[in-house]
Design an enzyme around this catalytic site. Structure first.
Site, PDB file in Angstrom:
ATOM      1  N   GLY A  13       0.838  -1.209   0.000  1.00  0.00           N
ATOM      2  CA  GLY A  13       0.000   0.000   0.000  1.00  0.00           C
ATOM      3  C   GLY A  13       0.864   1.247   0.000  1.00  0.00           C
ATOM      4  O   GLY A  13       1.889   1.290   0.670  1.00  0.00           O
ATOM      5  N   ARG A  74       1.078  -5.086  -5.136  1.00  0.00           N
ATOM      6  CA  ARG A  74       1.359  -6.320  -4.410  1.00  0.00           C
ATOM      7  C   ARG A  74       1.544  -7.362  -5.516  1.00  0.00           C
ATOM      8  O   ARG A  74       0.755  -7.386  -6.452  1.00  0.00           O
ATOM      9  CB  ARG A  74       0.196  -6.656  -3.466  1.00  0.00           C
ATOM     10  CG  ARG A  74      -0.014  -5.540  -2.428  1.00  0.00           C
ATOM     11  CD  ARG A  74      -1.081  -5.865  -1.392  1.00  0.00           C
ATOM     12  NE  ARG A  74      -1.106  -4.815  -0.364  1.00  0.00           N
ATOM     13  CZ  ARG A  74      -2.058  -3.879  -0.267  1.00  0.00           C
ATOM     14  NH1 ARG A  74      -3.073  -3.869  -1.099  1.00  0.00           N
ATOM     15  NH2 ARG A  74      -2.000  -2.960   0.686  1.00  0.00           N
ATOM     16  N   ASP A 105       5.763  -5.097   6.026  1.00  0.00           N
ATOM     17  CA  ASP A 105       6.303  -6.428   6.332  1.00  0.00           C
ATOM     18  C   ASP A 105       6.376  -7.356   5.119  1.00  0.00           C
ATOM     19  O   ASP A 105       7.356  -8.065   4.928  1.00  0.00           O
ATOM     20  CB  ASP A 105       5.427  -7.105   7.392  1.00  0.00           C
ATOM     21  CG  ASP A 105       5.882  -6.754   8.800  1.00  0.00           C
ATOM     22  OD1 ASP A 105       6.990  -6.216   8.946  1.00  0.00           O
ATOM     23  OD2 ASP A 105       5.119  -7.016   9.743  1.00  0.00           O
ATOM     24  N   THR A 127       4.461   2.683   5.424  1.00  0.00           N
ATOM     25  CA  THR A 127       3.058   2.287   5.541  1.00  0.00           C
ATOM     26  C   THR A 127       2.368   3.220   6.527  1.00  0.00           C
ATOM     27  O   THR A 127       2.975   3.601   7.531  1.00  0.00           O
ATOM     28  CB  THR A 127       2.889   0.824   6.008  1.00  0.00           C
ATOM     29  OG1 THR A 127       1.542   0.652   6.499  1.00  0.00           O
ATOM     30  CG2 THR A 127       3.832   0.436   7.125  1.00  0.00           C
ATOM     31  N   ILE A 128       1.123   3.540   6.242  1.00  0.00           N
ATOM     32  CA  ILE A 128       0.408   4.432   7.165  1.00  0.00           C
ATOM     33  C   ILE A 128       0.102   3.739   8.484  1.00  0.00           C
ATOM     34  O   ILE A 128      -0.210   4.389   9.472  1.00  0.00           O
ATOM     35  CB  ILE A 128      -0.918   4.959   6.563  1.00  0.00           C
ATOM     36  CG1 ILE A 128      -1.915   3.823   6.290  1.00  0.00           C
ATOM     37  CG2 ILE A 128      -0.660   5.785   5.315  1.00  0.00           C
ATOM     38  CD1 ILE A 128      -3.348   4.312   6.071  1.00  0.00           C
ATOM     39  N   ASP A 129       0.194   2.399   8.533  1.00  0.00           N
ATOM     40  CA  ASP A 129      -0.342   1.646   9.674  1.00  0.00           C
ATOM     41  C   ASP A 129       0.509   1.698  10.948  1.00  0.00           C
ATOM     42  O   ASP A 129       0.023   1.375  12.019  1.00  0.00           O
ATOM     43  CB  ASP A 129      -0.524   0.163   9.287  1.00  0.00           C
ATOM     44  CG  ASP A 129      -1.501  -0.016   8.146  1.00  0.00           C
ATOM     45  OD1 ASP A 129      -2.357   0.868   7.954  1.00  0.00           O
ATOM     46  OD2 ASP A 129      -1.409  -1.040   7.441  1.00  0.00           O
ATOM     47  N   ASP A 131       2.732  -0.402  11.739  1.00  0.00           N
ATOM     48  CA  ASP A 131       2.629  -1.780  12.243  1.00  0.00           C
ATOM     49  C   ASP A 131       3.900  -2.602  12.024  1.00  0.00           C
ATOM     50  O   ASP A 131       3.842  -3.828  11.966  1.00  0.00           O
ATOM     51  CB  ASP A 131       1.432  -2.485  11.582  1.00  0.00           C
ATOM     52  CG  ASP A 131       1.584  -2.585  10.067  1.00  0.00           C
ATOM     53  OD1 ASP A 131       2.486  -1.944   9.504  1.00  0.00           O
ATOM     54  OD2 ASP A 131       0.790  -3.306   9.439  1.00  0.00           O
ATOM     55  N   ARG A 173      -5.139  -1.764   9.461  1.00  0.00           N
ATOM     56  CA  ARG A 173      -5.092  -3.235   9.357  1.00  0.00           C
ATOM     57  C   ARG A 173      -5.275  -3.859  10.742  1.00  0.00           C
ATOM     58  O   ARG A 173      -6.259  -3.547  11.405  1.00  0.00           O
ATOM     59  CB  ARG A 173      -3.766  -3.675   8.734  1.00  0.00           C
ATOM     60  CG  ARG A 173      -3.874  -4.900   7.860  1.00  0.00           C
ATOM     61  CD  ARG A 173      -2.542  -5.224   7.243  1.00  0.00           C
ATOM     62  NE  ARG A 173      -2.258  -4.401   6.081  1.00  0.00           N
ATOM     63  CZ  ARG A 173      -2.572  -4.736   4.838  1.00  0.00           C
ATOM     64  NH1 ARG A 173      -3.178  -5.868   4.598  1.00  0.00           N
ATOM     65  NH2 ARG A 173      -2.280  -3.959   3.834  1.00  0.00           N
ATOM     66  N   HIS A 218     -23.170  15.183  22.143  1.00  0.00           N
ATOM     67  CA  HIS A 218     -22.698  14.532  20.913  1.00  0.00           C
ATOM     68  C   HIS A 218     -21.435  13.741  21.234  1.00  0.00           C
ATOM     69  O   HIS A 218     -20.687  14.116  22.156  1.00  0.00           O
ATOM     70  CB  HIS A 218     -22.457  15.544  19.793  1.00  0.00           C
ATOM     71  CG  HIS A 218     -21.304  16.450  20.065  1.00  0.00           C
ATOM     72  ND1 HIS A 218     -21.437  17.577  20.846  1.00  0.00           N
ATOM     73  CD2 HIS A 218     -20.000  16.377  19.696  1.00  0.00           C
ATOM     74  CE1 HIS A 218     -20.258  18.169  20.924  1.00  0.00           C
ATOM     75  NE2 HIS A 218     -19.366  17.473  20.249  1.00  0.00           N
ATOM     76  N   HIS A 252      -9.707   5.152   2.069  1.00  0.00           N
ATOM     77  CA  HIS A 252      -8.441   5.465   1.410  1.00  0.00           C
ATOM     78  C   HIS A 252      -8.064   6.937   1.413  1.00  0.00           C
ATOM     79  O   HIS A 252      -6.932   7.270   1.038  1.00  0.00           O
ATOM     80  CB  HIS A 252      -8.457   4.925  -0.022  1.00  0.00           C
ATOM     81  CG  HIS A 252      -8.346   3.431  -0.068  1.00  0.00           C
ATOM     82  ND1 HIS A 252      -9.428   2.610   0.124  1.00  0.00           N
ATOM     83  CD2 HIS A 252      -7.267   2.623  -0.229  1.00  0.00           C
ATOM     84  CE1 HIS A 252      -9.033   1.346   0.054  1.00  0.00           C
ATOM     85  NE2 HIS A 252      -7.734   1.330  -0.150  1.00  0.00           N
TER      86      HIS A 252
HETATM   87  O1  F6P Z   1      -1.491  -1.079   4.818  1.00  0.00           O
HETATM   88  C1  F6P Z   1      -2.125   0.105   4.474  1.00  0.00           C
HETATM   89  C2  F6P Z   1      -3.598  -0.099   4.323  1.00  0.00           C
HETATM   90  O2  F6P Z   1      -4.184   1.132   3.936  1.00  0.00           O
HETATM   91  C3  F6P Z   1      -4.317  -0.675   5.540  1.00  0.00           C
HETATM   92  O3  F6P Z   1      -4.554   0.297   6.519  1.00  0.00           O
HETATM   93  C4  F6P Z   1      -5.541  -1.258   4.917  1.00  0.00           C
HETATM   94  O4  F6P Z   1      -5.996  -2.352   5.679  1.00  0.00           O
HETATM   95  C5  F6P Z   1      -5.063  -1.726   3.575  1.00  0.00           C
HETATM   96  O5  F6P Z   1      -3.858  -1.034   3.300  1.00  0.00           O
HETATM   97  C6  F6P Z   1      -6.019  -1.480   2.449  1.00  0.00           C
HETATM   98  O6  F6P Z   1      -5.492  -2.055   1.303  1.00  0.00           O
HETATM   99  P1  F6P Z   1      -6.046  -1.806  -0.170  1.00  0.00           P
HETATM  100  O7  F6P Z   1      -5.469  -0.512  -0.639  1.00  0.00           O
HETATM  101  O8  F6P Z   1      -5.537  -2.960  -0.929  1.00  0.00           O
HETATM  102  O9  F6P Z   1      -7.534  -1.725  -0.079  1.00  0.00           O
END
Ligand code: F6P
Length: 322
Positions: A13, A74, A105, A127-129, A131, A173, A218, A252
């Site tokens: 991603g 990928r 990873d 990666t934005i995650d 992780d 993720r 709220h 996204h």
């Molecule tokens: O790893 C980055 C990420 O945006 C995750 O946060 C998310 O689960 C995944 O990729 C989404 O992947 P795709 O762009 O294949 O929908």
């Protein structure tokens, strides 16, 4: 001696800041007298021969751009012994003696495999995650969180006008870091992450009712992608509390946009470190951040590390969301 050549690719991603890393790799490589090839669409580019030599100006005007100018993918075809061998043979034909892989990873596993086939690789966590276990920071994380924060601030405006509860899913993720930090930044009444077991009655409904009893009308509930089920959660809240509730999946939008200062600077420093390693023919490494300092680890060691969730910060979020 012939001129040393390296290549750089982005994989998995995309993440804001990848371009800053590519720029740093190209400029550091050229400043050290190397040839630098850009590989297009991740490992697929090594299989399709989709590469181009980059010069200093090829990477002008990209530091502030989201996405990746090298495109990304990928690549299931690469993830086979034959695919890795073909990619390694292609590198040898091109005279490439090292590859910088910017990704997560999965991309690092690809880098380890290519190293085992004789082409030293160095990974940069992109990666934005956030992780990647070996690194306290991944390129793209800060930008994604700032985007999520801005979006939830807008959602809050409308939630406030209607006295509603908004349940917002953020990406990550299986990692709850984006949810945790964004949740704190937007003043969420509750934050749900995959790392901490939750009970909807105890952790969401009771908190909403408690807040309501002190005058709050709220509510924002931030839910990590690894927990999901935001529609069900919103319906449950509405049924149990009578507060009109809406679910939003940010999606996204969090992956795009101009990288923040932090992402540009970290990506630049990591790109520089990756090339310095390849200059010494050191491969099978992942560049990482530890206590705010750039370090590097053996890829296999890095892939075996366990992520540690910041439970202390999670507890703080809980304490101050009353
Ligand atoms: O790893 C980055 C990420 O945006 C995750 O946060 C998310 O689960 C995944 O990729 C989404 O992947 P795709 O762009 O294949 O929908």
């Amino acid at each position: 001696m012939s001129q040393k050549a390296i290549a750089v690719l982005t994989s998995g991603g995309d993440a804001p800041g990848m371009n800053a890393a590519v720029r740093a790799v190209v400029r550091t490589g050229i400043s050290k007298g190397m040839k630098v090839y850009g590989v297009y669409r991740g490992y697929n580019g090594l299989l399709a021969g989709d590469v181009k030599e980059l010069n200093l100006r090829s990477v002008s005007d990209i530091i502030h751009r989201g996405g990746t100018v090298l495109y990304t993918a990928r690549s299931p075809r690469y993830n086979t012994p034959e695919g890795v061998k073909q990619a390694a043979d292609f590198c040898r034909e091109l005279g490439v003696s090292g590859v910088v892989v910017i990704g997560g990873d999965g991309s690092f596993r690809g880098a380890r495999d290519l190293t085992n086939e004789g082409i030293p690789c160095v990974g940069i966590p992109g990666t934005i995650d956030n992780d990647i276990a070996c690194s306290e920071y991944t390129v793209g994380f800060d930008t994604a969180m700032n985007t999520a924060m801005e979006m939830v601030d807008k959602i809050r405006d409308t939630a406030q006008s209607h006295d509603r509860c908004s349940v917002v899913e953020v990406m990550g993720r299986r990692c709850g870091d984006i949810a945790l930090q964004t949740g704190i930044a937007v003043g969420a009444a509750a934050i749900l992450v995959p790392e901490v077991e939750y009970d909807l009655e105890r952790d969401v409904i009771a908190r909403i009712l408690e807040n309501q009893s002190t005058g709050k009308k709220h509510f924002i509930i931030v839910v990590a992608e690894g927990v999901g089920k935001v529609n069900e959660i919103a319906t449950y809240i509405q049924t149990r509390t009578g507060i009109e509730s809406r679910a939003t999946i940010l999606g996204h939008v969090q992956r795009g946009g101009s990288p923040t200062l932090r992402d540009r600077v970290v990506a630049s420093a990591m790109g520089h470190r990756a090339v310095s390693l390849l200059e010494q023919d050191i491969g099978n490494r992942v560049v990482a951040m530890k206590n705010g300092v750039i370090v590097d680890y053996d890829i296999t060691e890095a892939l075996n590390m366990k992520r540690v969730f910041d439970k202390e910060l999670y507890d703080i979020a809980h304490t101050i969301s009353i």
